[in-house]
Structures are given as C-alpha cells and as structure tokens.
Design an enzyme around this catalytic site. Structure first.
Site, PDB file in Angstrom:
ATOM      1  N   ARG A  10      14.680  -5.755   3.512  1.00  0.00           N
ATOM      2  CA  ARG A  10      13.662  -5.951   4.487  1.00  0.00           C
ATOM      3  C   ARG A  10      13.181  -7.422   4.782  1.00  0.00           C
ATOM      4  NH1 ARG A  10      11.642  -3.312   0.207  1.00  0.00           N
ATOM      5  NH2 ARG A  10       9.594  -3.445  -0.499  1.00  0.00           N
ATOM      6  N   ARG A  18       4.806 -11.880   6.419  1.00  0.00           N
ATOM      7  CA  ARG A  18       5.213 -10.795   5.875  1.00  0.00           C
ATOM      8  C   ARG A  18       6.352  -9.733   6.805  1.00  0.00           C
ATOM      9  NH1 ARG A  18       0.974  -5.331   5.745  1.00  0.00           N
ATOM     10  NH2 ARG A  18       2.077  -3.944   4.527  1.00  0.00           N
ATOM     11  N   HIS A  19       7.323  -9.231   6.024  1.00  0.00           N
ATOM     12  CA  HIS A  19       8.477  -8.458   6.549  1.00  0.00           C
ATOM     13  C   HIS A  19       7.922  -7.444   7.461  1.00  0.00           C
ATOM     14  CE1 HIS A  19       8.041  -4.373   4.584  1.00  0.00           C
ATOM     15  NE2 HIS A  19       7.826  -5.305   3.662  1.00  0.00           N
ATOM     16  N   GLY A  20       8.767  -7.035   8.626  1.00  0.00           N
ATOM     17  CA  GLY A  20       8.372  -5.897   9.510  1.00  0.00           C
ATOM     18  C   GLY A  20       8.604  -4.769   9.011  1.00  0.00           C
ATOM     19  N   HIS A  53       6.809 -10.147   1.109  1.00  0.00           N
ATOM     20  CA  HIS A  53       5.838  -8.791   1.312  1.00  0.00           C
ATOM     21  C   HIS A  53       4.574  -9.038   1.296  1.00  0.00           C
ATOM     22  CE1 HIS A  53      10.242  -7.198   0.231  1.00  0.00           C
ATOM     23  NE2 HIS A  53      10.278  -8.359  -0.192  1.00  0.00           N
ATOM     24  N   ARG A  97      -5.209  -0.442  -5.063  1.00  0.00           N
ATOM     25  CA  ARG A  97      -6.472  -1.321  -4.816  1.00  0.00           C
ATOM     26  C   ARG A  97      -7.003  -2.184  -5.978  1.00  0.00           C
ATOM     27  NH1 ARG A  97      -4.772  -3.099  -0.080  1.00  0.00           N
ATOM     28  NH2 ARG A  97      -4.562  -1.515   1.461  1.00  0.00           N
ATOM     29  N   GLY A 155       7.932  -0.697  -2.942  1.00  0.00           N
ATOM     30  CA  GLY A 155       8.111  -1.653  -4.188  1.00  0.00           C
ATOM     31  C   GLY A 155       9.275  -2.265  -4.201  1.00  0.00           C
ATOM     32  N   ASP A 203      11.771   1.264   6.867  1.00  0.00           N
ATOM     33  CA  ASP A 203      11.967   2.775   7.197  1.00  0.00           C
ATOM     34  C   ASP A 203      10.753   3.680   6.305  1.00  0.00           C
ATOM     35  OD1 ASP A 203      14.089   2.464   8.877  1.00  0.00           O
ATOM     36  OD2 ASP A 203      15.598   2.351   7.278  1.00  0.00           O
ATOM     37  N   GLU A 259       8.627  -7.773  -3.668  1.00  0.00           N
ATOM     38  CA  GLU A 259       7.345  -6.974  -3.379  1.00  0.00           C
ATOM     39  C   GLU A 259       6.844  -6.390  -4.723  1.00  0.00           C
ATOM     40  OE1 GLU A 259       4.418  -6.067  -2.518  1.00  0.00           O
ATOM     41  OE2 GLU A 259       4.513  -4.792  -0.552  1.00  0.00           O
ATOM     42  N   ARG A 260       5.497  -6.078  -5.011  1.00  0.00           N
ATOM     43  CA  ARG A 260       5.005  -5.611  -6.272  1.00  0.00           C
ATOM     44  C   ARG A 260       5.939  -4.175  -6.527  1.00  0.00           C
ATOM     45  NH1 ARG A 260      -0.838  -2.287  -6.207  1.00  0.00           N
ATOM     46  NH2 ARG A 260      -0.605  -1.326  -8.417  1.00  0.00           N
ATOM     47  N   HIS A 261       6.160  -4.330  -7.697  1.00  0.00           N
ATOM     48  CA  HIS A 261       6.946  -3.119  -8.482  1.00  0.00           C
ATOM     49  C   HIS A 261       6.122  -1.810  -8.719  1.00  0.00           C
ATOM     50  CE1 HIS A 261       9.774  -0.365 -10.575  1.00  0.00           C
ATOM     51  NE2 HIS A 261      10.477  -1.344 -10.493  1.00  0.00           N
TER      52      HIS A 261
END
Length: 228
Positions: free
Chosen positions: A60, A8-10, A182, A115, A22, A13, A87-89
């Site tokens: 990212r 997973r990306h760090g 992501h 969730r 997203g 910001d 990532e999920r939009h």
C-alpha cells in the site's frame, strides 16, 4: 535548503473495512489509489522536484509511491524500500475488526493499545507469526529482529536508526527527500523531528492524500511545515 516530504499511504482495503492492518500486506482501495494520485498532482502543481525516495516493504505504501511519482512525472527516481518504515506491528490484533476487538477485549483496553505510547498489543498466534516470518519480503533479515507486536515507542526505535543512517544523510546533502510510509512510522518521525511529547504524539493525526512538507535548516531543524 533541505526539504522533507512525508506522505501517508492512501486508504487500504482493510482501512475501508475497519480492520487492524499493521504488517498485513493489503492493497489500496479505489479511494486510496485516488488519494495517491492526488498527492502526485499536488506536488506537480507546486513544481516540487524530489531527489530521492524512501518507502516501506508493504504494497500500500509502495503503490502510493508509484502513483505519486507517476502523477508528478518523477517515476524515474531511485526508490529505497525498507522494513524499518513499515507500519506499527499490531500483533494478534492484525486482521481483527476494531469493533469486534472492543467487544472481545473491552473499550478501554483497545483504546490503550491504540493510543498509548508504550503499550504493546497482544502477541500473534504461532500460526500468524510463522506465516509472516516465512514471507519472502523478510527472508534477508535475521528473524530475531522482526517484531511480534509493537507499541509506538517500539516503532520509533526501529525507524530513527534508519533516519540517522540513511534519510538524514540525503537531507544533509541538501536534497529533497520523499518518505512515503504509514501513519505510525511517520508519526515516529514527526515525534523525533518536532520533539513531540509521548502524551501528545499518540493523538497526532496525519492526513492521507496530502503531502506534508518540512522546510529544514542545515542542521535539520524544522523552519516551517505545511500540507499541500
């Protein structure tokens, strides 16, 4: 023996500012860069050689990938970038502070958007959608396939065809594959790999700065998994 590494990306910001991100293309934070560097150091310490890399079109994830490969002395590797690992939009939530969203829409509604497995977020405004449709990153894609807002189920439905067509083929050839992406695109892969239920997958947390290793058999069934 095929080996799959999920990373997973760090921290970004916008993660640091508690904003829905997203598909917004935001940079890593200082903490996020350090997390990416640590991921590479962990791989180097374990002498893990990667053969091929897949990541998203969002900076990212791309920058996390480059930091990780640089630190593990593997920057020469081929990197395949695809929107299907984005990532999920988050639709109209993108750019909105999560606390402000709870005040605007209510705690229960925001919790359901975040969730539940198959509930979509509110749609983007026309201005938001036009801006992202005109992004050069997506100029090669048919606009009709680009999402306006996704549930985790929607995310899985665009990730798994890429897994079947591209990622799994590398693993079936016995290669070690890194997927640097992501929280939700990786969650979709994990659901598929481990056959996690719809109810359980939404609460599945993936650590940042900690490569998740899957040891697979020749049929790509999970034999073992562990974090570095």
């Amino acid at each position: 023996m095929p080996r799959l590494i999920l990373c997973r990306h760090g921290q970004s910001d916008w993660n640091a500012k508690n904003l829905f991100t997203g598909w917004a293309d935001v940079d890593l934070s200082d903490q996020g860069r350090e997390e990416a560097i640590q991921s590479g150091q962990k791989l180097k310490a374990q002498h893990i050689d990667i053969d091929v890399v897949f990541t998203s079109l969002l900076q990212r994830a791309i920058k996390t990938t480059y930091h990780l490969l640089a630190e593990s002395d593997q920057l020469f590797l081929p990197i395949h970038k695809t929107w299907r690992l984005n990532e999920r939009h988050y639709g109209g939530l993108q750019g909105l502070n999560k606390d402000d969203a709870r005040e605007q829409y209510g705690e229960d509604q925001v919790h359901e958007w975040r969730r539940s497995y198959d509930t979509k977020p509110p749609a983007q405004s026309d201005e938001q959608r036009e801006s992202y449709l005109n992004d050069r990153k997506y100029a090669h894609l048919d606009r009709r396939i680009l999402p306006e807002g996704e549930s985790l189920k929607d995310t899985l439905e665009r990730v798994i065809p890429y897994w079947n067509d591209q990622i799994s083929q590398q693993l079936l050839d016995g290669r070690t594959v890194l997927v640097s992406a992501h929280g939700n695109s990786l969650r979709a892969l994990i659901k598929y790999l481990e056959d996690v239920s719809d109810e359980d997958i939404v609460g599945y947390e993936i650590k940042t700065g900690a490569p998740l290793i899957y040891e697979l058999d020749d049929a790509l069934q999970v034999k073992d998994k562990y974090y570095l």
